[in-house]
Design an enzyme around this catalytic site. Structure first.
Site, mmCIF file in Angstrom:
data_model
loop_
_atom_site.group_PDB
_atom_site.id
_atom_site.type_symbol
_atom_site.label_atom_id
_atom_site.label_comp_id
_atom_site.label_asym_id
_atom_site.label_seq_id
_atom_site.Cartn_x
_atom_site.Cartn_y
_atom_site.Cartn_z
ATOM 1 N N HIS A 33 -0.725 -8.083 -9.527
ATOM 2 C CA HIS A 33 -0.334 -7.568 -10.737
ATOM 3 C C HIS A 33 -1.428 -7.313 -11.868
ATOM 4 C CE1 HIS A 33 3.764 -8.910 -9.452
ATOM 5 N NE2 HIS A 33 3.723 -7.704 -9.133
ATOM 6 N N HIS A 56 7.663 -0.209 -2.530
ATOM 7 C CA HIS A 56 8.140 -1.641 -2.022
ATOM 8 C C HIS A 56 8.701 -2.490 -3.300
ATOM 9 C CE1 HIS A 56 5.803 -0.157 1.127
ATOM 10 N NE2 HIS A 56 6.884 -0.749 2.042
ATOM 11 N N SER A 122 6.881 -5.923 -10.095
ATOM 12 C CA SER A 122 5.936 -4.580 -10.132
ATOM 13 C C SER A 122 6.807 -3.480 -10.604
ATOM 14 C CB SER A 122 5.533 -4.138 -8.676
ATOM 15 O OG SER A 122 6.437 -4.059 -7.756
ATOM 16 N N ASP A 169 14.074 3.596 2.414
ATOM 17 C CA ASP A 169 12.643 3.206 2.752
ATOM 18 C C ASP A 169 11.509 3.914 2.137
ATOM 19 O OD1 ASP A 169 10.490 2.516 4.802
ATOM 20 O OD2 ASP A 169 10.723 4.349 5.710
ATOM 21 N N GLY A 170 10.726 2.991 1.659
ATOM 22 C CA GLY A 170 9.424 3.516 0.547
ATOM 23 C C GLY A 170 8.854 4.233 1.216
ATOM 24 N N ASP A 190 3.542 -2.355 -1.190
ATOM 25 C CA ASP A 190 3.354 -3.737 -1.379
ATOM 26 C C ASP A 190 4.473 -4.018 -0.288
ATOM 27 O OD1 ASP A 190 3.127 -6.106 -1.687
ATOM 28 O OD2 ASP A 190 4.234 -6.173 -3.635
HETATM 29 N N1 SAM Z 1 6.162 -5.043 -5.159
HETATM 30 C C1 SAM Z 1 6.763 -6.416 -5.627
HETATM 31 C C2 SAM Z 1 6.128 -6.720 -6.466
HETATM 32 O O1 SAM Z 1 5.013 -6.883 -6.711
HETATM 33 O O2 SAM Z 1 6.914 -7.571 -7.492
HETATM 34 C C3 SAM Z 1 7.237 -7.112 -4.630
HETATM 35 C C4 SAM Z 1 7.737 -6.463 -3.030
HETATM 36 S S1 SAM Z 1 8.121 -7.657 -1.733
HETATM 37 C C5 SAM Z 1 6.308 -7.965 -1.315
HETATM 38 C C6 SAM Z 1 8.299 -6.319 -0.551
HETATM 39 C C7 SAM Z 1 9.578 -5.724 -0.900
HETATM 40 O O3 SAM Z 1 9.788 -4.402 -0.175
HETATM 41 C C8 SAM Z 1 10.905 -6.496 -0.518
HETATM 42 O O4 SAM Z 1 11.938 -6.666 -1.544
HETATM 43 C C9 SAM Z 1 11.544 -5.908 0.590
HETATM 44 O O5 SAM Z 1 12.935 -6.214 0.561
HETATM 45 C C10 SAM Z 1 11.210 -4.354 0.348
HETATM 46 N N2 SAM Z 1 11.044 -3.639 1.615
HETATM 47 C C11 SAM Z 1 10.737 -4.031 2.814
HETATM 48 N N3 SAM Z 1 10.653 -2.985 3.897
HETATM 49 C C12 SAM Z 1 10.818 -1.890 2.969
HETATM 50 C C13 SAM Z 1 10.851 -0.479 3.170
HETATM 51 N N4 SAM Z 1 10.587 -0.024 4.551
HETATM 52 N N5 SAM Z 1 11.030 0.394 2.041
HETATM 53 C C14 SAM Z 1 11.281 -0.241 0.854
HETATM 54 N N6 SAM Z 1 11.314 -1.326 0.539
HETATM 55 C C15 SAM Z 1 11.152 -2.459 1.588
#
Ligand code: SAM
Length: 305
Positions: A33, A56, A122, A169-170, A190
Protein backbone atom coordinates in the site's frame (compact mmCIF):
# COMPACT_ATOMS: atom_id res chain seq x y z
CA UNK A 1 -23.71 -2.27 -6.60
CA UNK A 2 -22.35 -5.68 -7.43
CA UNK A 3 -22.72 -7.38 -10.76
CA UNK A 4 -21.84 -10.84 -11.97
CA UNK A 5 -19.12 -11.16 -14.57
CA UNK A 6 -17.75 -14.43 -15.83
CA UNK A 7 -17.17 -14.65 -19.58
CA UNK A 8 -13.87 -16.53 -19.35
CA UNK A 9 -14.13 -17.47 -15.74
CA UNK A 10 -12.12 -20.60 -15.01
CA UNK A 11 -12.01 -20.10 -11.27
CA UNK A 12 -15.02 -21.23 -9.32
CA UNK A 13 -15.79 -19.17 -6.21
CA UNK A 14 -16.03 -22.47 -4.31
CA UNK A 15 -12.26 -22.93 -4.89
CA UNK A 16 -11.49 -19.88 -2.80
CA UNK A 17 -10.60 -20.14 0.84
CA UNK A 18 -8.20 -17.21 1.28
CA UNK A 19 -9.59 -14.29 3.24
CA UNK A 20 -7.46 -11.20 3.48
CA UNK A 21 -9.00 -10.22 6.83
CA UNK A 22 -6.63 -12.70 8.53
CA UNK A 23 -3.65 -10.70 7.30
CA UNK A 24 -4.96 -7.13 7.03
CA UNK A 25 -2.40 -4.46 7.90
CA UNK A 26 0.59 -6.83 8.05
CA UNK A 27 4.06 -5.86 6.80
CA UNK A 28 3.24 -7.05 3.28
CA UNK A 29 0.15 -4.82 3.17
CA UNK A 30 2.29 -1.90 4.32
CA UNK A 31 4.84 -2.59 1.57
CA UNK A 32 2.14 -2.94 -1.10
CA UNK A 33 0.00 0.00 0.00
CA UNK A 34 2.97 2.35 0.38
CA UNK A 35 3.89 1.57 -3.24
CA UNK A 36 0.27 2.01 -4.31
CA UNK A 37 -0.06 5.28 -2.42
CA UNK A 38 3.23 6.72 -3.73
CA UNK A 39 2.36 5.70 -7.29
CA UNK A 40 -1.12 7.25 -7.14
CA UNK A 41 0.30 10.46 -5.66
CA UNK A 42 2.73 10.75 -8.58
CA UNK A 43 0.07 9.97 -11.20
CA UNK A 44 -2.29 12.60 -9.81
CA UNK A 45 0.25 15.36 -10.49
CA UNK A 46 -1.02 15.43 -14.07
CA UNK A 47 -4.60 16.22 -15.07
CA UNK A 48 -5.13 13.62 -17.75
CA UNK A 49 -7.70 10.97 -16.86
CA UNK A 50 -6.72 7.63 -15.34
CA UNK A 51 -8.48 4.28 -15.40
CA UNK A 52 -7.69 2.38 -12.21
CA UNK A 53 -8.28 -1.37 -12.08
CA UNK A 54 -7.99 -3.52 -8.98
CA UNK A 55 -7.98 -7.13 -10.21
CA UNK A 56 -8.11 -8.68 -6.70
CA UNK A 57 -9.87 -6.13 -4.56
CA UNK A 58 -10.75 -7.72 -1.22
CA UNK A 59 -12.59 -5.30 1.09
CA UNK A 60 -12.53 -1.52 1.35
CA UNK A 61 -11.87 -1.59 5.08
CA UNK A 62 -10.88 -4.14 7.73
CA UNK A 63 -11.93 -3.63 11.35
CA UNK A 64 -8.93 -4.76 13.38
CA UNK A 65 -11.15 -6.13 16.14
CA UNK A 66 -12.93 -8.52 13.73
CA UNK A 67 -12.59 -12.17 14.74
CA UNK A 68 -10.43 -13.13 11.72
CA UNK A 69 -8.04 -10.18 12.07
CA UNK A 70 -7.81 -10.44 15.84
CA UNK A 71 -6.86 -14.12 15.59
CA UNK A 72 -3.35 -13.60 14.17
CA UNK A 73 -3.02 -9.86 14.85
CA UNK A 74 -0.53 -9.54 11.99
CA UNK A 75 -1.23 -5.80 11.88
CA UNK A 76 0.67 -5.41 15.13
CA UNK A 77 4.03 -5.94 13.43
CA UNK A 78 2.83 -4.08 10.32
CA UNK A 79 0.78 -0.90 10.35
CA UNK A 80 0.56 -0.67 14.15
CA UNK A 81 4.31 -0.29 14.67
CA UNK A 82 4.43 2.53 12.16
CA UNK A 83 1.32 4.13 13.63
CA UNK A 84 2.82 4.06 17.12
CA UNK A 85 6.10 5.48 15.83
CA UNK A 86 4.30 8.67 14.69
CA UNK A 87 4.42 10.16 18.12
CA UNK A 88 7.96 9.07 18.99
CA UNK A 89 10.30 11.85 17.97
CA UNK A 90 13.01 10.63 15.66
CA UNK A 91 11.11 7.50 14.62
CA UNK A 92 10.06 6.61 11.09
CA UNK A 93 6.45 7.81 11.09
CA UNK A 94 7.39 11.16 12.61
CA UNK A 95 10.10 11.97 10.08
CA UNK A 96 9.49 10.65 6.62
CA UNK A 97 7.09 12.80 4.52
CA UNK A 98 5.58 9.87 2.62
CA UNK A 99 5.06 7.84 5.77
CA UNK A 100 3.55 10.88 7.49
CA UNK A 101 0.94 11.54 4.81
CA UNK A 102 0.27 7.81 4.40
CA UNK A 103 -0.47 7.53 8.12
CA UNK A 104 -2.62 10.67 7.95
CA UNK A 105 -4.64 9.01 5.19
CA UNK A 106 -5.15 5.99 7.47
CA UNK A 107 -6.18 8.31 10.29
CA UNK A 108 -8.87 9.80 8.02
CA UNK A 109 -10.75 6.46 7.91
CA UNK A 110 -10.82 5.93 11.67
CA UNK A 111 -14.25 6.37 13.26
CA UNK A 112 -12.41 8.02 16.18
CA UNK A 113 -9.44 10.10 15.02
CA UNK A 114 -6.04 9.07 16.38
CA UNK A 115 -7.29 5.58 17.33
CA UNK A 116 -6.25 2.82 14.99
CA UNK A 117 -9.26 0.51 14.77
CA UNK A 118 -9.60 0.06 10.99
CA UNK A 119 -7.19 -0.62 8.15
CA UNK A 120 -8.12 0.39 4.58
CA UNK A 121 -7.79 -2.13 1.73
CA UNK A 122 -6.61 -1.44 -1.81
CA UNK A 123 -10.14 -0.44 -3.06
CA UNK A 124 -10.03 2.48 -0.64
CA UNK A 125 -6.42 3.42 -1.49
CA UNK A 126 -7.40 3.52 -5.16
CA UNK A 127 -10.79 5.16 -4.63
CA UNK A 128 -10.25 7.86 -2.04
CA UNK A 129 -8.44 10.32 -4.34
CA UNK A 130 -10.56 9.61 -7.45
CA UNK A 131 -11.24 12.75 -9.51
CA UNK A 132 -14.18 13.50 -11.86
CA UNK A 133 -12.14 12.39 -14.88
CA UNK A 134 -10.93 9.08 -13.36
CA UNK A 135 -12.57 5.65 -13.28
CA UNK A 136 -12.10 2.69 -10.94
CA UNK A 137 -13.13 -0.92 -11.57
CA UNK A 138 -12.77 -3.44 -8.76
CA UNK A 139 -12.90 -7.21 -9.29
CA UNK A 140 -13.52 -9.61 -6.44
CA UNK A 141 -14.39 -13.28 -6.97
CA UNK A 142 -15.21 -14.41 -3.43
CA UNK A 143 -18.95 -13.87 -2.83
CA UNK A 144 -18.52 -12.98 0.85
CA UNK A 145 -15.65 -10.56 0.19
CA UNK A 146 -17.54 -9.02 -2.69
CA UNK A 147 -20.51 -8.56 -0.35
CA UNK A 148 -18.34 -6.55 2.05
CA UNK A 149 -16.88 -4.51 -0.79
CA UNK A 150 -20.30 -3.73 -2.21
CA UNK A 151 -21.41 -2.21 1.09
CA UNK A 152 -18.29 -0.15 1.80
CA UNK A 153 -17.76 3.48 0.95
CA UNK A 154 -14.53 4.15 -0.97
CA UNK A 155 -14.74 7.75 -2.11
CA UNK A 156 -16.61 10.99 -1.67
CA UNK A 157 -20.25 11.07 -2.77
CA UNK A 158 -19.52 12.85 -6.06
CA UNK A 159 -17.18 10.07 -7.17
CA UNK A 160 -19.42 7.05 -6.45
CA UNK A 161 -20.66 6.87 -10.04
CA UNK A 162 -17.05 6.46 -11.23
CA UNK A 163 -16.60 3.20 -9.31
CA UNK A 164 -17.69 -0.24 -10.54
CA UNK A 165 -17.57 -3.24 -8.25
CA UNK A 166 -17.61 -6.46 -10.23
CA UNK A 167 -18.20 -9.92 -8.78
CA UNK A 168 -15.94 -11.99 -11.02
CA UNK A 169 -12.47 -13.11 -12.06
CA UNK A 170 -10.01 -10.20 -12.06
CA UNK A 171 -7.56 -11.54 -14.64
CA UNK A 172 -10.27 -12.25 -17.25
CA UNK A 173 -11.93 -8.97 -16.22
CA UNK A 174 -8.74 -7.00 -16.75
CA UNK A 175 -8.26 -8.46 -20.23
CA UNK A 176 -11.87 -7.62 -21.13
CA UNK A 177 -11.37 -3.91 -20.29
CA UNK A 178 -8.31 -3.35 -22.51
CA UNK A 179 -7.51 -1.08 -24.15
CA UNK A 180 -9.10 1.65 -22.01
CA UNK A 181 -10.56 4.97 -23.16
CA UNK A 182 -8.55 7.16 -20.78
CA UNK A 183 -5.00 8.29 -21.65
CA UNK A 184 -3.57 6.56 -18.58
CA UNK A 185 -4.05 3.18 -16.90
CA UNK A 186 -3.00 1.99 -13.45
CA UNK A 187 -3.61 -1.63 -12.41
CA UNK A 188 -3.10 -3.52 -9.16
CA UNK A 189 -2.71 -7.30 -9.44
CA UNK A 190 -2.77 -8.85 -5.99
CA UNK A 191 -3.80 -12.51 -6.18
CA UNK A 192 -4.06 -14.86 -3.22
CA UNK A 193 -1.85 -17.44 -5.05
CA UNK A 194 -3.94 -20.33 -3.77
CA UNK A 195 -3.32 -22.36 -6.92
CA UNK A 196 0.16 -23.02 -8.31
CA UNK A 197 -1.08 -22.19 -11.81
CA UNK A 198 -1.87 -18.65 -10.70
CA UNK A 199 1.78 -17.61 -11.09
CA UNK A 200 1.67 -18.52 -14.77
CA UNK A 201 -1.81 -17.02 -15.31
CA UNK A 202 -0.69 -13.76 -13.73
CA UNK A 203 2.42 -13.60 -15.92
CA UNK A 204 0.42 -14.23 -19.12
CA UNK A 205 -2.19 -11.63 -18.17
CA UNK A 206 0.45 -9.02 -17.40
CA UNK A 207 2.20 -9.68 -20.72
CA UNK A 208 -1.15 -9.38 -22.50
CA UNK A 209 -2.05 -6.15 -20.65
CA UNK A 210 1.32 -4.53 -21.38
CA UNK A 211 1.01 -5.59 -25.01
CA UNK A 212 -2.34 -3.79 -25.25
CA UNK A 213 -1.36 -0.71 -23.21
CA UNK A 214 2.42 -0.35 -23.34
CA UNK A 215 2.60 2.60 -20.96
CA UNK A 216 0.28 1.04 -18.30
CA UNK A 217 1.49 1.35 -14.73
CA UNK A 218 1.00 -2.15 -13.41
CA UNK A 219 1.70 -3.09 -9.80
CA UNK A 220 1.99 -6.77 -8.96
CA UNK A 221 2.33 -8.05 -5.41
CA UNK A 222 3.89 -11.50 -4.84
CA UNK A 223 4.84 -13.44 -1.71
CA UNK A 224 8.39 -14.56 -0.96
CA UNK A 225 7.98 -18.18 0.12
CA UNK A 226 10.68 -20.86 0.53
CA UNK A 227 9.28 -22.74 -2.51
CA UNK A 228 10.35 -19.74 -4.60
CA UNK A 229 7.51 -19.93 -7.15
CA UNK A 230 7.57 -16.17 -7.68
CA UNK A 231 10.81 -16.69 -9.61
CA UNK A 232 8.95 -18.53 -12.43
CA UNK A 233 6.63 -15.56 -12.75
CA UNK A 234 9.49 -13.06 -12.84
CA UNK A 235 11.48 -15.16 -15.32
CA UNK A 236 8.50 -15.51 -17.66
CA UNK A 237 8.00 -11.74 -17.65
CA UNK A 238 11.67 -11.10 -18.38
CA UNK A 239 11.67 -13.64 -21.23
CA UNK A 240 8.57 -12.04 -22.78
CA UNK A 241 10.40 -8.91 -23.85
CA UNK A 242 8.30 -6.43 -21.84
CA UNK A 243 10.38 -3.44 -20.70
CA UNK A 244 10.63 -1.24 -17.61
CA UNK A 245 9.92 -3.62 -14.74
CA UNK A 246 11.02 -2.41 -11.32
CA UNK A 247 11.41 -4.90 -8.45
CA UNK A 248 11.19 -4.07 -4.74
CA UNK A 249 11.42 -6.74 -2.03
CA UNK A 250 11.16 -6.40 1.73
CA UNK A 251 12.84 -9.45 3.26
CA UNK A 252 12.25 -10.17 6.95
CA UNK A 253 14.82 -12.94 7.30
CA UNK A 254 16.60 -15.44 5.05
CA UNK A 255 14.33 -18.15 3.61
CA UNK A 256 14.12 -21.54 5.25
CA UNK A 257 15.06 -22.31 8.82
CA UNK A 258 12.23 -23.40 11.06
CA UNK A 259 9.63 -21.34 9.24
CA UNK A 260 7.89 -22.48 6.06
CA UNK A 261 5.91 -19.27 5.93
CA UNK A 262 6.28 -16.04 4.01
CA UNK A 263 9.70 -14.53 4.61
CA UNK A 264 9.21 -11.44 2.51
CA UNK A 265 7.00 -9.31 0.31
CA UNK A 266 7.61 -8.49 -3.34
CA UNK A 267 6.37 -5.78 -5.68
CA UNK A 268 6.96 -5.71 -9.40
CA UNK A 269 6.03 -2.39 -10.96
CA UNK A 270 5.77 -1.96 -14.70
CA UNK A 271 6.44 1.60 -15.90
CA UNK A 272 6.93 3.12 -12.44
CA UNK A 273 6.36 6.90 -12.55
CA UNK A 274 9.64 8.80 -12.47
CA UNK A 275 10.85 9.44 -8.91
CA UNK A 276 8.68 6.86 -7.12
CA UNK A 277 11.47 4.34 -6.62
CA UNK A 278 13.68 7.03 -5.05
CA UNK A 279 10.98 8.08 -2.64
CA UNK A 280 10.27 4.41 -1.82
CA UNK A 281 13.98 3.84 -1.18
CA UNK A 282 13.99 6.56 1.49
CA UNK A 283 10.61 5.56 2.90
CA UNK A 284 11.36 1.86 3.28
CA UNK A 285 14.80 2.66 4.73
CA UNK A 286 13.03 4.64 7.47
CA UNK A 287 10.47 1.88 8.07
CA UNK A 288 12.94 -1.05 8.06
CA UNK A 289 14.28 -0.69 11.64
CA UNK A 290 10.75 -1.41 12.87
CA UNK A 291 10.86 -4.83 11.18
CA UNK A 292 13.77 -6.27 13.15
CA UNK A 293 17.53 -6.57 12.82
CA UNK A 294 17.50 -9.08 9.95
CA UNK A 295 15.11 -7.08 7.73
CA UNK A 296 16.35 -5.60 4.49
CA UNK A 297 15.04 -3.96 1.33
CA UNK A 298 16.34 -4.72 -2.14
CA UNK A 299 15.19 -2.88 -5.21
CA UNK A 300 16.40 -2.55 -8.78
CA UNK A 301 15.30 -2.85 -12.39
CA UNK A 302 14.26 -6.41 -13.21
CA UNK A 303 14.02 -5.43 -16.85
CA UNK A 304 15.43 -2.03 -17.80
CA UNK A 305 14.02 0.53 -20.25
N1 SAM B 1 -5.88 -6.13 -2.89
C1 SAM B 1 -6.33 -6.25 -1.51
C2 SAM B 1 -5.63 -5.22 -0.67
O1 SAM B 1 -4.47 -4.87 -0.99
O2 SAM B 1 -6.23 -4.71 0.27
C3 SAM B 1 -6.10 -7.64 -0.96
C4 SAM B 1 -6.52 -8.74 -1.87
S1 SAM B 1 -6.26 -10.37 -1.30
C5 SAM B 1 -4.55 -10.59 -1.28
C6 SAM B 1 -6.75 -11.27 -2.72
C7 SAM B 1 -8.24 -11.17 -3.01
O3 SAM B 1 -8.48 -11.66 -4.32
C8 SAM B 1 -9.11 -12.00 -2.06
O4 SAM B 1 -10.12 -11.19 -1.56
C9 SAM B 1 -9.67 -13.10 -2.95
O5 SAM B 1 -10.99 -13.47 -2.61
C10 SAM B 1 -9.66 -12.44 -4.31
N2 SAM B 1 -9.54 -13.34 -5.46
C11 SAM B 1 -8.93 -14.56 -5.53
N3 SAM B 1 -8.95 -15.01 -6.80
C12 SAM B 1 -9.54 -14.04 -7.54
C13 SAM B 1 -9.81 -13.89 -8.92
N4 SAM B 1 -9.49 -14.86 -9.79
N5 SAM B 1 -10.40 -12.77 -9.34
C14 SAM B 1 -10.75 -11.77 -8.46
N6 SAM B 1 -10.51 -11.86 -7.14
C15 SAM B 1 -9.92 -12.98 -6.69
Amino acid sequence: LGERFSPHDQVRPSMLSYQHAYHAGNFADVHKHLWLYATIEHLLRKNSAITFIDAHAGRGSYPLAAEETARLKEYQTGVKRLWDSRTETGKAGAQNPLLTTWLEAIDSVQPRPQQLTHYPGSPWWLGHRLRDQDRLTLFELHPGEHGHLARQSLAGEGQQANIRRVHGDGLAGLRSLLPVKTPRLCVLVDPSFERKSEYQEVAETMIHALGKVRHAVLLLWYPLLPAGRHQELLDRLRASGVRKLWRSEVILHPPGGASHGMYGSGMLVANPPWGVSDSMQATIADWLPLLGDAARHEQRWWVEE
